[in-house]
Design a protein around this motif. Structure first.
Motif, PDB file in Angstrom:
ATOM      1  N   GLN A  24       0.741  -1.109  -0.004  1.00  0.00           N
ATOM      2  CA  GLN A  24      -0.160   0.051   0.083  1.00  0.00           C
ATOM      3  C   GLN A  24       0.705   1.190   0.006  1.00  0.00           C
ATOM      4  O   GLN A  24       0.274   2.427   0.093  1.00  0.00           O
ATOM      5  N   HIS A  25       2.071   0.998  -0.271  1.00  0.00           N
ATOM      6  CA  HIS A  25       3.019   2.251  -0.071  1.00  0.00           C
ATOM      7  C   HIS A  25       2.925   3.179  -1.373  1.00  0.00           C
ATOM      8  O   HIS A  25       2.445   2.591  -2.616  1.00  0.00           O
ATOM      9  N   SER A  26       2.879   4.539  -1.176  1.00  0.00           N
ATOM     10  CA  SER A  26       2.591   5.425  -2.429  1.00  0.00           C
ATOM     11  C   SER A  26       4.001   5.317  -2.979  1.00  0.00           C
ATOM     12  O   SER A  26       5.190   5.501  -2.570  1.00  0.00           O
ATOM     13  N   THR A  27       3.602   5.452  -4.417  1.00  0.00           N
ATOM     14  CA  THR A  27       4.920   5.352  -5.323  1.00  0.00           C
ATOM     15  C   THR A  27       4.687   6.549  -6.409  1.00  0.00           C
ATOM     16  O   THR A  27       3.499   6.741  -6.705  1.00  0.00           O
ATOM     17  N   THR A  28       5.634   6.540  -7.166  1.00  0.00           N
ATOM     18  CA  THR A  28       5.377   7.571  -8.101  1.00  0.00           C
ATOM     19  C   THR A  28       5.646   7.140  -9.597  1.00  0.00           C
ATOM     20  O   THR A  28       6.786   6.573  -9.641  1.00  0.00           O
ATOM     21  N   VAL A  29       5.008   7.221 -10.683  1.00  0.00           N
ATOM     22  CA  VAL A  29       5.436   6.838 -11.669  1.00  0.00           C
ATOM     23  C   VAL A  29       5.509   8.145 -12.661  1.00  0.00           C
ATOM     24  O   VAL A  29       4.748   9.130 -13.102  1.00  0.00           O
ATOM     25  N   GLY A  39       0.287   7.228  -6.626  1.00  0.00           N
ATOM     26  CA  GLY A  39      -0.593   6.225  -6.094  1.00  0.00           C
ATOM     27  C   GLY A  39      -0.165   4.968  -5.578  1.00  0.00           C
ATOM     28  O   GLY A  39       1.131   4.677  -5.343  1.00  0.00           O
ATOM     29  N   PRO A  40      -1.085   4.142  -4.880  1.00  0.00           N
ATOM     30  CA  PRO A  40      -0.552   3.063  -4.316  1.00  0.00           C
ATOM     31  C   PRO A  40       0.005   2.125  -5.104  1.00  0.00           C
ATOM     32  O   PRO A  40      -0.418   1.965  -6.397  1.00  0.00           O
ATOM     33  N   LEU A  41       1.065   1.242  -4.729  1.00  0.00           N
ATOM     34  CA  LEU A  41       1.894   0.343  -5.590  1.00  0.00           C
ATOM     35  C   LEU A  41       1.065  -0.567  -6.166  1.00  0.00           C
ATOM     36  O   LEU A  41       0.976  -1.047  -7.440  1.00  0.00           O
ATOM     37  N   VAL A  42       0.056  -1.224  -5.325  1.00  0.00           N
ATOM     38  CA  VAL A  42      -0.977  -2.332  -5.868  1.00  0.00           C
ATOM     39  C   VAL A  42      -1.454  -1.818  -7.182  1.00  0.00           C
ATOM     40  O   VAL A  42      -1.873  -2.451  -7.845  1.00  0.00           O
ATOM     41  N   LEU A  43      -1.977  -0.527  -7.048  1.00  0.00           N
ATOM     42  CA  LEU A  43      -2.943  -0.036  -8.224  1.00  0.00           C
ATOM     43  C   LEU A  43      -2.194   0.097  -9.490  1.00  0.00           C
ATOM     44  O   LEU A  43      -2.462  -0.197 -10.662  1.00  0.00           O
ATOM     45  N   ILE A  44      -0.976   0.562  -9.155  1.00  0.00           N
ATOM     46  CA  ILE A  44       0.220   0.589 -10.216  1.00  0.00           C
ATOM     47  C   ILE A  44       0.378  -0.635 -11.018  1.00  0.00           C
ATOM     48  O   ILE A  44       0.330  -0.885 -12.179  1.00  0.00           O
ATOM     49  N   VAL A  45       0.580  -1.501 -10.146  1.00  0.00           N
ATOM     50  CA  VAL A  45       0.858  -3.026 -10.718  1.00  0.00           C
ATOM     51  C   VAL A  45      -0.430  -3.275 -11.472  1.00  0.00           C
ATOM     52  O   VAL A  45      -0.303  -4.057 -12.289  1.00  0.00           O
ATOM     53  N   LEU A  46      -1.577  -3.386 -10.732  1.00  0.00           N
ATOM     54  CA  LEU A  46      -3.080  -3.566 -11.531  1.00  0.00           C
ATOM     55  C   LEU A  46      -3.057  -2.813 -12.756  1.00  0.00           C
ATOM     56  O   LEU A  46      -3.457  -3.523 -13.870  1.00  0.00           O
ATOM     57  N   ALA A  47      -2.863  -1.650 -12.930  1.00  0.00           N
ATOM     58  CA  ALA A  47      -2.949  -0.757 -13.986  1.00  0.00           C
ATOM     59  C   ALA A  47      -1.980  -1.456 -15.160  1.00  0.00           C
ATOM     60  O   ALA A  47      -2.430  -1.522 -16.427  1.00  0.00           O
ATOM     61  N   ALA A  48      -0.713  -1.818 -14.775  1.00  0.00           N
ATOM     62  CA  ALA A  48       0.242  -2.354 -15.643  1.00  0.00           C
ATOM     63  C   ALA A  48      -0.240  -3.583 -16.050  1.00  0.00           C
ATOM     64  O   ALA A  48       0.027  -3.830 -17.242  1.00  0.00           O
ATOM     65  N   PHE A  49      -0.763  -4.432 -15.289  1.00  0.00           N
ATOM     66  CA  PHE A  49      -1.280  -5.799 -16.012  1.00  0.00           C
ATOM     67  C   PHE A  49      -2.689  -5.854 -16.817  1.00  0.00           C
ATOM     68  O   PHE A  49      -2.486  -6.219 -17.673  1.00  0.00           O
TER      69      PHE A  49
END
Length: 97
Positions: A24-29, A39-49
């Motif tokens: 749930q850590h915030s990360t930046t793209v 956004g949260p890392l899990v959302l970025i991974v989900l968006a990439a998937f």
């Protein structure tokens, strides 16, 4: 067997749920021209998937349509010839002789 499949599905679900809770850590793209998205890392991974899944489907779609058309053409019956080849080979008038 049915219970084993449900157990496998539950294990996969809880593994992905634990992954989402632990990331749930915030990360930046960083995008081009100084644009970025946080956004949260899990959302970025989900968006990439999802983006990869969509790209794979779009790349596969033309070949899928082509294979479907070929299968449909192979399943339809061949049209019957209009006249036999033996009748077309022999002249029918004196002028053709």
């Amino acid at each position: 067997m049915k219970y084993l499949v449900w157990l496998l599905k539950a294990a996969i679900f809880f593994t992905l749920f634990a992954f989402a809770l632990n990331n749930q850590h915030s990360t930046t793209v960083h995008w081009f021209f100084g644009q970025y998205w946080s956004g949260p890392l899990v959302l970025i991974v989900l968006a990439a998937f999802c983006l990869g899944l969509l790209t794979g489907i779009l790349v596969m779609l033309p070949r899928w349509w082509q294979a479907r058309q070929q299968a449909h053409a192979a399943a339809s019956p061949a049209p019957a010839p209009a006249e036999s080849s033996a009748a077309a080979a022999h002249p029918t008038t004196l002028h053709e002789l």
